[in-house]
Structures are given as C-alpha cells and as structure tokens.
Design a protein around this motif. Structure first.
Motif, PDB file in Angstrom:
ATOM      1  N   GLY A   2     129.201  30.220  95.561  1.00 43.14           N
ATOM      2  CA  GLY A   2     130.435  31.006  95.623  1.00 43.14           C
ATOM      3  C   GLY A   2     131.118  31.097  94.273  1.00 43.14           C
ATOM      4  O   GLY A   2     131.603  32.157  93.876  1.00 43.14           O
ATOM      5  N   LEU A   3     131.140  29.985  93.551  1.00 43.60           N
ATOM      6  CA  LEU A   3     131.730  29.997  92.218  1.00 43.60           C
ATOM      7  C   LEU A   3     130.947  30.909  91.284  1.00 43.60           C
ATOM      8  O   LEU A   3     131.530  31.656  90.491  1.00 43.60           O
ATOM      9  CB  LEU A   3     131.784  28.578  91.644  1.00 43.60           C
ATOM     10  CG  LEU A   3     132.754  27.614  92.308  1.00 43.60           C
ATOM     11  CD1 LEU A   3     132.531  26.197  91.760  1.00 43.60           C
ATOM     12  CD2 LEU A   3     134.184  28.049  92.080  1.00 43.60           C
ATOM     13  N   CYS A   4     129.644  30.842  91.359  1.00 49.16           N
ATOM     14  CA  CYS A   4     128.798  31.684  90.500  1.00 49.16           C
ATOM     15  C   CYS A   4     129.044  33.160  90.786  1.00 49.16           C
ATOM     16  O   CYS A   4     129.133  33.963  89.864  1.00 49.16           O
ATOM     17  CB  CYS A   4     127.330  31.359  90.698  1.00 49.16           C
ATOM     18  SG  CYS A   4     126.848  29.730  90.107  1.00 49.16           S
ATOM     19  N   ARG A   5     129.148  33.513  92.040  1.00 47.20           N
ATOM     20  CA  ARG A   5     129.360  34.926  92.388  1.00 47.20           C
ATOM     21  C   ARG A   5     130.695  35.427  91.875  1.00 47.20           C
ATOM     22  O   ARG A   5     130.815  36.574  91.474  1.00 47.20           O
ATOM     23  CB  ARG A   5     129.269  35.114  93.895  1.00 47.20           C
ATOM     24  CG  ARG A   5     127.848  35.053  94.388  1.00 47.20           C
ATOM     25  CD  ARG A   5     127.737  35.279  95.831  1.00 47.20           C
ATOM     26  NE  ARG A   5     128.728  36.244  96.305  1.00 47.20           N
ATOM     27  CZ  ARG A   5     128.726  36.766  97.500  1.00 47.20           C
ATOM     28  NH1 ARG A   5     127.796  36.430  98.351  1.00 47.20           N
ATOM     29  NH2 ARG A   5     129.648  37.627  97.872  1.00 47.20           N
ATOM     30  N   ARG A   6     131.701  34.570  91.870  1.00 46.98           N
ATOM     31  CA  ARG A   6     133.002  34.992  91.352  1.00 46.98           C
ATOM     32  C   ARG A   6     133.003  35.058  89.833  1.00 46.98           C
ATOM     33  O   ARG A   6     133.745  35.811  89.243  1.00 46.98           O
ATOM     34  CB  ARG A   6     134.085  34.045  91.835  1.00 46.98           C
ATOM     35  CG  ARG A   6     134.437  34.258  93.302  1.00 46.98           C
ATOM     36  CD  ARG A   6     135.713  33.536  93.663  1.00 46.98           C
ATOM     37  NE  ARG A   6     135.621  32.093  93.526  1.00 46.98           N
ATOM     38  CZ  ARG A   6     135.237  31.245  94.477  1.00 46.98           C
ATOM     39  NH1 ARG A   6     134.867  31.713  95.649  1.00 46.98           N
ATOM     40  NH2 ARG A   6     135.206  29.954  94.263  1.00 46.98           N
TER      41      ARG A   6
ATOM     42  N   TYR B  91     122.517  31.975  82.948  1.00 44.60           N
ATOM     43  CA  TYR B  91     122.288  30.752  83.726  1.00 44.60           C
ATOM     44  C   TYR B  91     123.094  30.763  85.022  1.00 44.60           C
ATOM     45  O   TYR B  91     122.633  30.264  86.056  1.00 44.60           O
ATOM     46  CB  TYR B  91     122.605  29.506  82.906  1.00 44.60           C
ATOM     47  CG  TYR B  91     121.509  29.172  81.931  1.00 44.60           C
ATOM     48  CD1 TYR B  91     120.231  28.837  82.370  1.00 44.60           C
ATOM     49  CD2 TYR B  91     121.738  29.202  80.560  1.00 44.60           C
ATOM     50  CE1 TYR B  91     119.212  28.558  81.481  1.00 44.60           C
ATOM     51  CE2 TYR B  91     120.724  28.912  79.655  1.00 44.60           C
ATOM     52  CZ  TYR B  91     119.470  28.584  80.123  1.00 44.60           C
ATOM     53  OH  TYR B  91     118.465  28.311  79.238  1.00 44.60           O
ATOM     54  N   THR B  92     124.270  31.332  84.996  1.00 45.44           N
ATOM     55  CA  THR B  92     125.082  31.428  86.212  1.00 45.44           C
ATOM     56  C   THR B  92     124.389  32.324  87.227  1.00 45.44           C
ATOM     57  O   THR B  92     124.314  32.004  88.414  1.00 45.44           O
ATOM     58  CB  THR B  92     126.476  31.983  85.878  1.00 45.44           C
ATOM     59  OG1 THR B  92     127.091  31.140  84.908  1.00 45.44           O
ATOM     60  CG2 THR B  92     127.361  32.040  87.099  1.00 45.44           C
ATOM     61  N   GLU B  93     123.845  33.429  86.758  1.00 47.78           N
ATOM     62  CA  GLU B  93     123.119  34.322  87.647  1.00 47.78           C
ATOM     63  C   GLU B  93     121.873  33.642  88.208  1.00 47.78           C
ATOM     64  O   GLU B  93     121.557  33.762  89.393  1.00 47.78           O
ATOM     65  CB  GLU B  93     122.729  35.598  86.893  1.00 47.78           C
ATOM     66  CG  GLU B  93     122.113  36.652  87.772  1.00 47.78           C
ATOM     67  CD  GLU B  93     121.817  37.928  86.994  1.00 47.78           C
ATOM     68  OE1 GLU B  93     121.020  38.725  87.517  1.00 47.78           O
ATOM     69  OE2 GLU B  93     122.356  38.105  85.895  1.00 47.78           O
ATOM     70  N   LEU B  94     121.160  32.910  87.362  1.00 39.09           N
ATOM     71  CA  LEU B  94     119.979  32.171  87.808  1.00 39.09           C
ATOM     72  C   LEU B  94     120.353  31.154  88.879  1.00 39.09           C
ATOM     73  O   LEU B  94     119.680  31.047  89.912  1.00 39.09           O
ATOM     74  CB  LEU B  94     119.329  31.468  86.620  1.00 39.09           C
ATOM     75  CG  LEU B  94     118.090  30.631  86.903  1.00 39.09           C
ATOM     76  CD1 LEU B  94     116.953  31.522  87.399  1.00 39.09           C
ATOM     77  CD2 LEU B  94     117.669  29.873  85.658  1.00 39.09           C
ATOM     78  N   MET B  95     121.432  30.416  88.658  1.00 40.34           N
ATOM     79  CA  MET B  95     121.882  29.434  89.656  1.00 40.34           C
ATOM     80  C   MET B  95     122.270  30.120  90.956  1.00 40.34           C
ATOM     81  O   MET B  95     121.973  29.629  92.049  1.00 40.34           O
ATOM     82  CB  MET B  95     123.071  28.632  89.120  1.00 40.34           C
ATOM     83  CG  MET B  95     122.704  27.587  88.098  1.00 40.34           C
ATOM     84  SD  MET B  95     124.145  26.719  87.437  1.00 40.34           S
ATOM     85  CE  MET B  95     124.981  26.181  88.891  1.00 40.34           C
ATOM     86  N   ALA B  96     122.945  31.258  90.846  1.00 39.62           N
ATOM     87  CA  ALA B  96     123.372  31.974  92.049  1.00 39.62           C
ATOM     88  C   ALA B  96     122.168  32.412  92.872  1.00 39.62           C
ATOM     89  O   ALA B  96     122.176  32.290  94.103  1.00 39.62           O
ATOM     90  CB  ALA B  96     124.220  33.181  91.657  1.00 39.62           C
ATOM     91  N   ARG B  97     121.137  32.912  92.208  1.00 41.25           N
ATOM     92  CA  ARG B  97     119.928  33.320  92.933  1.00 41.25           C
ATOM     93  C   ARG B  97     119.190  32.124  93.521  1.00 41.25           C
ATOM     94  O   ARG B  97     118.717  32.168  94.645  1.00 41.25           O
ATOM     95  CB  ARG B  97     119.001  34.112  92.013  1.00 41.25           C
ATOM     96  CG  ARG B  97     119.405  35.567  91.937  1.00 41.25           C
ATOM     97  CD  ARG B  97     118.371  36.399  91.211  1.00 41.25           C
ATOM     98  NE  ARG B  97     118.773  36.433  89.811  1.00 41.25           N
ATOM     99  CZ  ARG B  97     117.952  36.378  88.779  1.00 41.25           C
ATOM    100  NH1 ARG B  97     116.659  36.281  88.975  1.00 41.25           N
ATOM    101  NH2 ARG B  97     118.400  36.422  87.559  1.00 41.25           N
ATOM    102  N   ARG B  98     119.088  31.067  92.731  1.00 38.93           N
ATOM    103  CA  ARG B  98     118.314  29.897  93.163  1.00 38.93           C
ATOM    104  C   ARG B  98     118.965  29.205  94.356  1.00 38.93           C
ATOM    105  O   ARG B  98     118.290  28.748  95.268  1.00 38.93           O
ATOM    106  CB  ARG B  98     118.167  28.914  92.007  1.00 38.93           C
ATOM    107  CG  ARG B  98     117.340  27.677  92.403  1.00 38.93           C
ATOM    108  CD  ARG B  98     117.132  26.761  91.248  1.00 38.93           C
ATOM    109  NE  ARG B  98     116.194  27.387  90.324  1.00 38.93           N
ATOM    110  CZ  ARG B  98     115.856  26.872  89.153  1.00 38.93           C
ATOM    111  NH1 ARG B  98     116.382  25.750  88.750  1.00 38.93           N
ATOM    112  NH2 ARG B  98     115.001  27.484  88.370  1.00 38.93           N
ATOM    113  N   TYR B  99     120.285  29.096  94.369  1.00 40.06           N
ATOM    114  CA  TYR B  99     120.976  28.313  95.393  1.00 40.06           C
ATOM    115  C   TYR B  99     121.707  29.166  96.422  1.00 40.06           C
ATOM    116  O   TYR B  99     122.536  28.658  97.165  1.00 40.06           O
ATOM    117  CB  TYR B  99     121.969  27.349  94.731  1.00 40.06           C
ATOM    118  CG  TYR B  99     121.279  26.323  93.870  1.00 40.06           C
ATOM    119  CD1 TYR B  99     120.458  25.351  94.418  1.00 40.06           C
ATOM    120  CD2 TYR B  99     121.438  26.346  92.483  1.00 40.06           C
ATOM    121  CE1 TYR B  99     119.817  24.424  93.619  1.00 40.06           C
ATOM    122  CE2 TYR B  99     120.800  25.411  91.678  1.00 40.06           C
ATOM    123  CZ  TYR B  99     119.993  24.460  92.251  1.00 40.06           C
ATOM    124  OH  TYR B  99     119.358  23.536  91.454  1.00 40.06           O
TER     125      TYR B  99
END
Length: 94
Positions: free
Chosen positions: A73-77, A53-61
C-alpha cells in the motif's frame, strides 16, 4: 555669452562600474544555470532508482499478507509522487 562647464568624470566612472557589474552578473547567472542543470540531473538519478525499487517491491509483494501488504500500500501511494518529480525539476530550470 555665458558658458557652463560641468565635470562628469564621477558620473562616467559610475556608469563604467555599473556596466562591468552587469557583465559580471550575466556571467554569474550563466554559471548558476549550468550548476542548476547538473545538480538537478544528479538528484534525479537516485530518485529514479528509488522509484524503480519501489515499483519492484510493489509488484513482488502485491499478493502477500501483512505486514508486507502494508508495504504494498505504501509503495502504491509513493509511485505517483516519484513520477511527478521530473516535471518539477524541469520547472526549476525553465
């Protein structure tokens, strides 16, 4: 001629008790290893879901502006730390 008789029944009893304790310890360690394997597997699944889900959020936003930019930025870290968890669990079982 002199003969000496020594009662070793207490020593023998102690050795038997020690042997039984060693067998019980070995059985207990096997059960503990099995529990650790199941527990690590059960803990990995929710962490995989969070990472997905973190990866999905990172791609989506990734192209969104604030405050979702901060989320990106938080997701990427967080993604590298999720990816590094599997070897840690494997190390516990080794």
């Amino acid at each position: 001629m002199t003969a000496a008789i020594r009662d070793i029944s207490e020593r023998k009893k102690s050795e038997d008790h020690l042997a039984k304790a060693a067998v019980e310890l070995k059985r207990s360690n096997i059960e503990l290893q099995q529990f650790a394997y199941v527990a690590s597997h059960d803990l990995q699944e929710p962490l995989r879901m969070v990472a997905s889900y973190t990866e999905l959020m990172a791609r989506r936003y990734q192209d969104a502006w604030t405050p979702t930019r901060r989320i990106h930025g938080l997701c990427r870290r967080r993604l590298p730390s999720h990816a590094g968890l599997d070897p840690g669990f494997a190390g516990i079982l080794a």
